[in-house]
Write a protein that holds these residues in place. Structure first.
Motif, PDB file in Angstrom:
ATOM      1  N   LEU A  11       0.828  -1.203   0.000  1.00 21.38           N
ATOM      2  CA  LEU A  11       0.000   0.000   0.000  1.00 21.38           C
ATOM      3  C   LEU A  11       0.863   1.255   0.000  1.00 21.38           C
ATOM      4  O   LEU A  11       0.623   2.194  -0.776  1.00 21.38           O
ATOM      5  N   LEU A  12       1.870   1.284   0.869  1.00 21.36           N
ATOM      6  CA  LEU A  12       2.773   2.430   0.901  1.00 21.36           C
ATOM      7  C   LEU A  12       3.461   2.634  -0.450  1.00 21.36           C
ATOM      8  O   LEU A  12       3.582   3.763  -0.935  1.00 21.36           O
ATOM      9  N   SER A  13       3.886   1.543  -1.050  1.00 25.61           N
ATOM     10  CA  SER A  13       4.580   1.636  -2.328  1.00 25.61           C
ATOM     11  C   SER A  13       3.665   2.179  -3.419  1.00 25.61           C
ATOM     12  O   SER A  13       4.082   3.000  -4.244  1.00 25.61           O
ATOM     13  N   ALA A  14       2.421   1.712  -3.430  1.00 24.22           N
ATOM     14  CA  ALA A  14       1.475   2.170  -4.446  1.00 24.22           C
ATOM     15  C   ALA A  14       1.195   3.658  -4.310  1.00 24.22           C
ATOM     16  O   ALA A  14       1.177   4.406  -5.301  1.00 24.22           O
ATOM     17  N   VAL A  15       0.991   4.106  -3.080  1.00 23.26           N
ATOM     18  CA  VAL A  15       0.671   5.515  -2.857  1.00 23.26           C
ATOM     19  C   VAL A  15       1.898   6.399  -3.065  1.00 23.26           C
ATOM     20  O   VAL A  15       1.831   7.443  -3.716  1.00 23.26           O
ATOM     21  N   TRP A  16       3.032   5.974  -2.509  1.00 20.29           N
ATOM     22  CA  TRP A  16       4.253   6.774  -2.682  1.00 20.29           C
ATOM     23  C   TRP A  16       4.735   6.744  -4.126  1.00 20.29           C
ATOM     24  O   TRP A  16       5.351   7.701  -4.595  1.00 20.29           O
ATOM     25  N   GLY A  17       4.453   5.658  -4.859  1.00 20.14           N
ATOM     26  CA  GLY A  17       4.777   5.634  -6.274  1.00 20.14           C
ATOM     27  C   GLY A  17       4.006   6.688  -7.045  1.00 20.14           C
ATOM     28  O   GLY A  17       4.503   7.277  -8.008  1.00 20.14           O
ATOM     29  N   ALA A  18       2.770   6.951  -6.593  1.00 16.00           N
ATOM     30  CA  ALA A  18       1.956   7.984  -7.239  1.00 16.00           C
ATOM     31  C   ALA A  18       2.468   9.382  -6.954  1.00 16.00           C
ATOM     32  O   ALA A  18       2.116  10.337  -7.673  1.00 16.00           O
ATOM     33  N   SER A  19       3.304   9.529  -5.919  1.00 15.97           N
ATOM     34  CA  SER A  19       3.780  10.872  -5.573  1.00 15.97           C
ATOM     35  C   SER A  19       4.690  11.447  -6.652  1.00 15.97           C
ATOM     36  O   SER A  19       4.727  12.666  -6.844  1.00 15.97           O
ATOM     37  N   PHE A  20       5.383  10.599  -7.395  1.00 18.04           N
ATOM     38  CA  PHE A  20       6.334  11.117  -8.389  1.00 18.04           C
ATOM     39  C   PHE A  20       5.638  11.771  -9.581  1.00 18.04           C
ATOM     40  O   PHE A  20       6.035  12.870  -9.997  1.00 18.04           O
ATOM     41  N   PRO A  21       4.592  11.160 -10.155  1.00 20.46           N
ATOM     42  CA  PRO A  21       3.839  11.899 -11.176  1.00 20.46           C
ATOM     43  C   PRO A  21       3.183  13.162 -10.622  1.00 20.46           C
ATOM     44  O   PRO A  21       3.113  14.188 -11.318  1.00 20.46           O
ATOM     45  N   LEU A  22       2.707  13.108  -9.381  1.00 20.22           N
ATOM     46  CA  LEU A  22       2.099  14.294  -8.774  1.00 20.22           C
ATOM     47  C   LEU A  22       3.128  15.411  -8.611  1.00 20.22           C
ATOM     48  O   LEU A  22       2.821  16.596  -8.809  1.00 20.22           O
ATOM     49  N   ILE A  23       4.348  15.035  -8.246  1.00 20.45           N
ATOM     50  CA  ILE A  23       5.420  16.027  -8.132  1.00 20.45           C
ATOM     51  C   ILE A  23       5.709  16.654  -9.490  1.00 20.45           C
ATOM     52  O   ILE A  23       5.898  17.874  -9.598  1.00 20.45           O
ATOM     53  N   ARG A  24       5.721  15.828 -10.533  1.00 18.43           N
ATOM     54  CA  ARG A  24       5.965  16.349 -11.879  1.00 18.43           C
ATOM     55  C   ARG A  24       4.890  17.355 -12.292  1.00 18.43           C
ATOM     56  O   ARG A  24       5.160  18.305 -13.030  1.00 18.43           O
ATOM     57  N   ILE A  25       3.673  17.155 -11.811  1.00 14.36           N
ATOM     58  CA  ILE A  25       2.576  18.072 -12.139  1.00 14.36           C
ATOM     59  C   ILE A  25       2.669  19.361 -11.336  1.00 14.36           C
ATOM     60  O   ILE A  25       2.466  20.458 -11.871  1.00 14.36           O
ATOM     61  N   ALA A  26       3.000  19.246 -10.056  1.00  9.13           N
ATOM     62  CA  ALA A  26       2.922  20.403  -9.161  1.00  9.13           C
ATOM     63  C   ALA A  26       4.205  21.223  -9.093  1.00  9.13           C
ATOM     64  O   ALA A  26       4.150  22.443  -8.915  1.00  9.13           O
ATOM     65  N   ALA A  27       5.365  20.581  -9.239  1.00  9.62           N
ATOM     66  CA  ALA A  27       6.632  21.283  -9.035  1.00  9.62           C
ATOM     67  C   ALA A  27       6.833  22.485  -9.959  1.00  9.62           C
ATOM     68  O   ALA A  27       7.296  23.540  -9.505  1.00  9.62           O
ATOM     69  N   PRO A  28       6.524  22.383 -11.257  1.00 11.41           N
ATOM     70  CA  PRO A  28       6.733  23.559 -12.107  1.00 11.41           C
ATOM     71  C   PRO A  28       5.886  24.764 -11.709  1.00 11.41           C
ATOM     72  O   PRO A  28       6.288  25.913 -11.941  1.00 11.41           O
ATOM     73  N   ALA A  29       4.735  24.519 -11.112  1.00  8.34           N
ATOM     74  CA  ALA A  29       3.847  25.628 -10.742  1.00  8.34           C
ATOM     75  C   ALA A  29       4.248  26.253  -9.411  1.00  8.34           C
ATOM     76  O   ALA A  29       4.239  27.480  -9.261  1.00  8.34           O
ATOM     77  N   PHE A  30       4.610  25.448  -8.446  1.00  6.06           N
ATOM     78  CA  PHE A  30       4.892  25.951  -7.105  1.00  6.06           C
ATOM     79  C   PHE A  30       6.368  26.226  -6.849  1.00  6.06           C
ATOM     80  O   PHE A  30       6.722  27.099  -6.052  1.00  6.06           O
ATOM     81  N   GLY A  31       7.255  25.446  -7.482  1.00  2.00           N
ATOM     82  CA  GLY A  31       8.670  25.538  -7.169  1.00  2.00           C
ATOM     83  C   GLY A  31       9.011  24.618  -6.015  1.00  2.00           C
ATOM     84  O   GLY A  31       8.147  24.304  -5.186  1.00  2.00           O
ATOM     85  N   PRO A  32      10.263  24.159  -5.915  1.00  2.00           N
ATOM     86  CA  PRO A  32      10.642  23.155  -4.911  1.00  2.00           C
ATOM     87  C   PRO A  32      10.370  23.557  -3.464  1.00  2.00           C
ATOM     88  O   PRO A  32       9.804  22.786  -2.691  1.00  2.00           O
TER      89      PRO A  32
END
Length: 294
Positions: A11-32
């Motif tokens: 479960l942790l792996s599935a959810v944390w695996g989803a964090s990387f695409p989410l980071i790709r979506i959010a990082a350019p807009a918000f900044g690190p």
């Protein structure tokens, strides 16, 4: 390790695996930096609300310094570094580099004499790294400055996770998981407050980025960090961090689904090696468990 522990790792792996695409979506807009701060703040709000509902007590003031250090290693540094890498690296590639975390966790456990460095664990790390390499079919990377820095950021973030796992294990022995998790994210938000405020003028609010950040903060950080703390309390730190070997499978799958990153049938051998590696590092053998039931 029991079967329920392995299911929690999945479960942790599935959810944390989803964090990387989410980071790709959010990082350019918000900044690190602003993104890391908001992610910590959202997780802190969720966990503090759970504290109020369950009426648990906050850690004593004397423990906040050690919990702040834990937050620096397992929240602040990884969030900022993976956010920075998300500006230049594909989600699947970042997920692969995250798979080095168990290797650092095993080394940290040996250095601090908290866990024995066995041949089985080292073999598991080697097999896991080979598996994730096959999983995303790693090849030559264009040696540009931003790409090299992104790779170094991911490896440093993974090292921070691996070494932080030792402190996390100690924290679970001294505190209940929920108060410790809430304190870690509050401390992380406090550390990031001033740096993120300085970078705030560059933030661009986009609907997709806001939604991605909301999921990252409330679910992948808040609830999943709490689950990780509970799991860490029951199994060795090196076993808990072995979920990083499974994350690339989900990271690649979510990246293909939401970002159009390539997913091929050739990834099957990599998946098999990843599962073998997880069994080696955690000591979980499903065949042995089934034999005991019979």
């Amino acid at each position: 390790m029991q079967g329920r522990h392995f299911l929690q790792l999945l479960l942790l792996s599935a959810v944390w695996g989803a964090s990387f695409p989410l980071i790709r979506i959010a990082a350019p807009a918000f900044g690190p930096l602003p993104m890391a701060f908001l992610r910590c703040a959202l997780a802190a709000v969720v966990l503090a609300a759970l504290m109020r509902v369950t009426r648990q007590h906050w850690p004593a003031r004397v423990h906040w310094r050690s919990l702040a250090l834990l937050g620096l290693l397992t929240v602040v540094a990884p969030f900022v570094l993976f956010n920075a890498a998300g500006l230049v690296l594909p989600a699947g590639y970042s997920a692969v580099l995250n798979a080095t975390a168990p290797l650092f966790g095993v080394v940290a456990g040996a250095l601090f004499a908290s866990e024995a460095l066995t041949g089985r664990k080292l073999a598991g790390c080697a097999v896991g790294l080979a598996g994730v390499a096959l999983l995303v079919q790693l090849g030559p990377v264009t040696p540009s400055g931003p790409v090299v820095l992104g790779v170094l950021a991911c490896i440093t973030a993974s090292a921070s996770y691996g070494f932080g796992a030792i402190l996390m294990k100690r924290a679970t022995l001294a505190h209940q998981p929920l108060p410790a998790s809430a304190a870690v994210h509050i401390a992380g938000a406090a550390i990031l407050l001033l740096p993120s405020a300085a970078a705030a003028p560059g933030v661009e609010l986009r609907a997709g980025a806001v939604i991605a950040l909301a999921i990252l903060g409330t679910f992948t950080s808040g609830f999943m960090y709490l689950l990780s703390m509970r799991l860490m309390r029951e199994i060795p730190a090196s076993a808990a961090t072995s979920s990083a070997f499974l994350i690339p499978m989900f990271g690649v799958a979510w990246g293909g689904l939401f970002l159009g990153e390539p997913v091929t049938a050739g990834m099957v051998p990599g998946v098999a090696l990843v599962l073998v590696a997880c069994a080696l590092v955690t000591g979980f053998n499903p065949l042995r468990m089934l034999a005991r039931r019979d």
